[in-house]
Motif scaffolding. Structure first.
Motif, PDB file in Angstrom:
ATOM      1  N   ASP A  71      30.195  58.829  15.450  1.00 49.41           N
ATOM      2  CA  ASP A  71      30.056  58.067  14.210  1.00 49.41           C
ATOM      3  C   ASP A  71      29.454  56.687  14.460  1.00 49.41           C
ATOM      4  O   ASP A  71      28.699  56.169  13.631  1.00 49.41           O
ATOM      5  CB  ASP A  71      31.410  57.954  13.502  1.00 49.41           C
TER       6      ASP A  71
ATOM      7  N   HIS B 127      25.705  57.194  14.807  1.00 48.29           N
ATOM      8  CA  HIS B 127      25.102  57.425  13.496  1.00 48.29           C
ATOM      9  C   HIS B 127      24.957  56.104  12.739  1.00 48.29           C
ATOM     10  O   HIS B 127      23.898  55.808  12.171  1.00 48.29           O
ATOM     11  CB  HIS B 127      25.954  58.407  12.701  1.00 48.29           C
ATOM     12  N   ALA B 128      26.001  55.285  12.734  1.00 49.73           N
ATOM     13  CA  ALA B 128      25.944  54.009  12.016  1.00 49.73           C
ATOM     14  C   ALA B 128      24.939  53.065  12.661  1.00 49.73           C
ATOM     15  O   ALA B 128      24.242  52.319  11.955  1.00 49.73           O
ATOM     16  CB  ALA B 128      27.337  53.374  11.981  1.00 49.73           C
TER      17      ALA B 128
ATOM     18  N   GLN C 233      21.435  54.203  11.746  1.00 50.16           N
ATOM     19  CA  GLN C 233      21.213  53.882  10.340  1.00 50.16           C
ATOM     20  C   GLN C 233      20.885  52.401  10.173  1.00 50.16           C
ATOM     21  O   GLN C 233      20.035  52.020   9.366  1.00 50.16           O
ATOM     22  CB  GLN C 233      22.450  54.247   9.514  1.00 50.16           C
ATOM     23  N   ARG C 234      21.556  51.550  10.939  1.00 55.42           N
ATOM     24  CA  ARG C 234      21.267  50.115  10.894  1.00 55.42           C
ATOM     25  C   ARG C 234      19.841  49.830  11.366  1.00 55.42           C
ATOM     26  O   ARG C 234      19.112  49.045  10.755  1.00 55.42           O
ATOM     27  CB  ARG C 234      22.286  49.371  11.767  1.00 55.42           C
TER      28      ARG C 234
ATOM     29  N   LEU D 148      32.803  54.886   9.155  1.00 49.61           N
ATOM     30  CA  LEU D 148      31.683  53.984   9.377  1.00 49.61           C
ATOM     31  C   LEU D 148      30.548  54.211   8.399  1.00 49.61           C
ATOM     32  O   LEU D 148      29.625  53.387   8.336  1.00 49.61           O
ATOM     33  CB  LEU D 148      31.171  54.137  10.819  1.00 49.61           C
ATOM     34  N   VAL D 149      30.564  55.305   7.652  1.00 50.25           N
ATOM     35  CA  VAL D 149      29.566  55.469   6.598  1.00 50.25           C
ATOM     36  C   VAL D 149      29.822  54.465   5.477  1.00 50.25           C
ATOM     37  O   VAL D 149      28.906  53.810   4.972  1.00 50.25           O
ATOM     38  CB  VAL D 149      29.568  56.905   6.052  1.00 50.25           C
TER      39      VAL D 149
ATOM     40  N   HIS E 261      31.880  51.886   5.967  1.00 55.74           N
ATOM     41  CA  HIS E 261      32.267  50.642   6.662  1.00 55.74           C
ATOM     42  C   HIS E 261      33.731  50.294   6.385  1.00 55.74           C
ATOM     43  O   HIS E 261      34.083  49.110   6.340  1.00 55.74           O
ATOM     44  CB  HIS E 261      31.370  49.478   6.232  1.00 55.74           C
TER      45      HIS E 261
ATOM     46  N   GLN F 205      31.917  48.259  14.089  1.00 58.13           N
ATOM     47  CA  GLN F 205      30.707  47.930  13.340  1.00 58.13           C
ATOM     48  C   GLN F 205      29.807  46.977  14.128  1.00 58.13           C
ATOM     49  O   GLN F 205      28.587  46.973  13.931  1.00 58.13           O
ATOM     50  CB  GLN F 205      31.096  47.335  11.990  1.00 58.13           C
TER      51      GLN F 205
ATOM     52  N   ALA G  46      27.766  49.064  16.181  1.00 56.74           N
ATOM     53  CA  ALA G  46      26.702  49.606  15.338  1.00 56.74           C
ATOM     54  C   ALA G  46      25.714  48.530  14.908  1.00 56.74           C
ATOM     55  O   ALA G  46      24.847  48.794  14.074  1.00 56.74           O
ATOM     56  CB  ALA G  46      27.305  50.286  14.105  1.00 56.74           C
TER      57      ALA G  46
ATOM     58  N   GLN H 161      26.063  45.800  13.160  1.00 58.43           N
ATOM     59  CA  GLN H 161      26.174  45.416  11.760  1.00 58.43           C
ATOM     60  C   GLN H 161      27.013  44.165  11.559  1.00 58.43           C
ATOM     61  O   GLN H 161      26.951  43.556  10.493  1.00 58.43           O
ATOM     62  CB  GLN H 161      26.804  46.565  10.951  1.00 58.43           C
TER      63      GLN H 161
END
Length: 731
Positions: free
Chosen positions: A238, A241-242, A245-246, A291-292, A294, A352, A355, A357
């Motif tokens: 996950d 993936h996050a 995506q970022r 995490l999709v 957040h 996060q 990721a 973010q």
């Protein structure tokens, strides 16, 4: 492309700290993937292991990454856990309570059986009137057919009567409502159970999140195919993936090229655009994360009448959208603020950050349980010789006035109300009159012992500084120093007070810290433009005042640096495990500016008494998320009740009126009933009216919140607010 330029030097701070690769003991606890493959061996598909240390997950029930991605996340109110959330139907004011519904259904079932048994008994307890239609239809031989139990006509006739009786009592007992409320959901849960049947894959790749439809829509089919294969093979988690995506959002924002993004994905797969530390997950997890969206789940709204209908039984979570308005949690020691709020929030922000973010700074005492050293990029252990990092006392700035203002806030911000002028501006001016000349003469700010000597008015230190200024030709800075010398010792001068407070940091235990010569790696909050995971351990017992000063310093530097960032695309969050004696007027002004800077703070207090009385209401008004734990005092509860306000509710007034019997028989019956029950015969009258009452009163907050629970209200950065909800933090 691998770093997207995020970590390139911007010249905003001196000697930025490097990002070490944290060692990970044992296999990382990826929630949806196997450990990443080690080159040059080709990646091997493997079944995703079950998550570790996740209390909310039962063994064998956590979905795969594909099912996790495909799970719906509908729009919901702020603070609602959206993963698999199913909005409730509108509340029915005529809804029958559960106990009354089940009791009525059971009584109706018993009456159905009893009446049917009496009708069909051989002795004919209820007569033969129910057989009259059959008698009229059978002109000949009806007596024999009535007594012939094997006759099909008689069986059909009895069955018809049973259906009539059941239909009547089913309406009386609300059997249809029982079926809709309890039986149908049971079948749905059985049908939707992921353990009983695999989830069907969407046939349209453009609608399947596991197929990366946004990349395909932009024409990056090769990158989408590679990432989809990583998902199917179980090599993506996950966090991966996050993080990707970022990186894709950076491409969509025009800050990177599609070709570079595709090239990096094709070369590295799920490990593309990695965090500079190289970590792809935390060593362990203790909370449930999505995490999709957040989000991190912190509990479940209690099925309590004081909670709004739409929130009862619903999972509650926190995310940057609500933490961006800042959060204040108040509760006594042992209420669970650290274990059930601070630790999950820090863990979510660290994930996060991996990721790319978020930038997170967690502040607490040593051993407070904010996370293992391996879960952070930078760990500053103030007062401990094993600390790999120092802390920059001046916040990484080169501006003497800015450094002086922040340092003055840390030193005497809690005493500002008792100072001349009612604030710390005069203290900031006094410090600037020393910091500016010293930096002009030596190219750096003074260390703690050097600053203490200057504040004490040491003639040797002042003379040496004046000579250095004269040699450097800094006449303007020399005049600043002369002004400080003239003010020293005059009535109202804050120099002596500043010297006393800075002396708390001039102790042997801190001798290796706050170094300004560049011999050690100082951490500066100017690094908030990078997705850093930082933990700052304050001094242990015996240095309470020093810890409070350092906490105020970190808070002041954070509010200054977060607002002053050139790139605010990262959400920056400061988590202060104990904010006692850190709230000052200047700190409140800084907290109020964070919402527009994509930043927020999480503060915990044992009681609002740790905040000056004049600032308590202002503090509750400055934060958008408020949390009152079980065990708060009535005085603290009154503050929360005031900020949560009132709501219109239905009030039911029940009046008992005694019945006066006139007839002799009725009098006898009333007398017998009074002897048996001990109460006079009365009749009730109910009056329903709308009244305005407090959502939660001070008494309810102090005495009606169960242990392990808290009352939470949240507000999003978009201005959407939720009502105060009783949360079971153990669920």
């Amino acid at each position: 492309m691998d770093t997207e330029g995020t970590f390139d030097s911007r010249g905003t701070h001196r000697n930025p700290p490097p990002l070490p690769t944290p060692p990970v003991a044992g296999p990382p606890s990826y929630p949806h993937q196997a450990p990443p493959p080690q080159p040059p061996a080709p990646p091997q598909p493997s079944a995703p292991p079950q998550p570790q240390n996740v209390p909310a997950a039962r063994p064998g029930t956590r979905p795969s990454l594909i099912d996790w991605l495909r799970t719906s996340r509908p729009e919901a109110a702020p603070g609602v856990w959206t993963y698999g959330h199913k909005p409730k139907p509108p509340e029915d004011p005529d809804r029958i309570p559960t106990r009354g519904l089940l009791t009525g259904a059971l009584i109706a079932l018993v009456l159905t059986w009893l009446l049917w048994s009496l009708l069909t008994a051989d002795r004919g307890y209820l007569g033969t009137y129910w057989q009259l239609p059959l008698k009229l239809a059978q002109s000949e031989g009806w007596v024999d057919r009535i007594h012939d139990a094997s006759d099909p006509v008689l069986r059909w006739y009895k069955g018809l009567w049973f259906l009539i009786i059941a239909a009547v009592f089913s309406r009386v007992g609300h059997w249809g409502e029982v079926w809709r409320r309890y039986v149908v959901p049971l079948f749905r849960r059985t049908w939707d159970d992921p353990g009983s049947s695999p989830s069907p894959a969407p046939t349209n790749p453009q609608a399947d999140p596991a197929q990366w439809p946004e990349l395909r829509a932009a024409g990056a089919h090769s990158a989408a195919d590679r990432l989809a294969e990583e998902v199917r093979a179980g090599r993506m988690g996950d966090v991966d993936h996050a993080r990707i995506q970022r990186a894709w959002q950076v491409v969509r924002a025009g800050r990177d090229s599609l070709a570079a993004f595709t090239d990096t994905v094709l070369r590295h797969g799920a490990a593309a655009h990695a965090h500079p530390s190289g970590a792809r997950d935390l060593p362990a997890r203790t909370a449930e994360h999505d995490l999709v969206a957040h989000q991190v789940r912190i509990g479940t709204a209690a099925d309590d009448l004081r909670n709004p209908y739409q929130h009862r039984g619903v999972g509650l979570a926190l995310d940057p959208d609500v933490l961006g308005t800042s959060l204040l949690a108040v509760g006594p020691a042992g209420a669970g603020k650290t274990g059930r709020l601070v630790r999950p929030v820090v863990e979510a922000l660290c994930l996060q950050a991996l990721a790319r973010q978020v930038a997170v700074v967690a502040v607490g005492t040593a051993g407070s349980g904010l996370g293992a050293d391996e879960a952070f990029d930078v760990v500053v252990k103030i007062g401990r010789p094993d600390s790999a990092y120092d802390f920059d006392l001046y916040g990484g700035t080169n501006d003497p006035d800015e450094a002086a203002g922040v340092l003055a806030e840390a030193l005497i911000g809690d005493m500002a109300a008792s100072l001349p002028g009612g604030d710390s501006r005069r203290a900031g001016t006094a410090l600037a009159q020393l910091l500016g000349p010293y930096r002009a003469a030596h190219g750096r700010f003074p260390s703690v012992p050097e600053l203490r000597e200057l504040l004490d008015g040491s003639k040797a230190a002042v003379s040496a500084l004046r000579e250095a200024l004269d040699a450097a030709g800094q006449s303007a800075q020399a005049r600043e120093l002369d002004a400080r010398v003239r003010q020293a010792g005059t009535p109202g001068d804050v120099g002596a007070l500043l010297a006393d407070r800075i002396a708390l940091l001039d102790r042997p235990v801190f001798a290796e810290f706050f170094n300004t010569t560049g011999d050690r790696r100082p951490f500066s909050l100017r690094a908030l433009e990078h997705p850093l995971r930082v933990r700052i351990d304050l001094p242990e017992r015996g240095h309470v005042e020093a810890s409070r000063m350092l906490a105020r310093l970190v808070l002041a530097q954070f509010t200054e640096c977060a607002v002053g960032r050139a790139d605010r695309s990262l959400f920056a969050c400061l988590v202060l495990d104990d904010a006692s004696h850190t709230i000052t007027p200047e700190a409140l002004r800084g907290i109020q500016r964070l919402r527009s800077a994509n930043a927020g703070v999480v503060l915990t207090l044992r009681t609002l008494d740790d905040v000056p009385d004049a600032l308590r209401s202002a503090l509750l008004g400055a934060v958008g998320c408020r949390m009152a734990y079980a065990g708060v005092t009535t005085w603290d509860g009154a503050r929360f009740a005031e900020v949560w306000g009132t709501a219109w509710v239905e009030a039911r007034d029940v009046t008992d009126r005694q019945i006066i019997a006139e007839a002799p028989f009725t009098k006898v019956m009333h007398f017998i009933r009074k002897v048996v029950t001990g109460k006079a015969v009365t009749i009730q009258s109910v009056t329903v009216r709308k009244v305005e009452r407090e959502r939660w009163s001070a008494s309810e907050l102090a005495h009606a919140v169960p242990a392990g629970h808290a009352v939470l209200s949240v507000t999003s950065v978009r201005g959407e607010s939720g009502p105060p909800v009783l949360v079971d933090l153990r669920a």
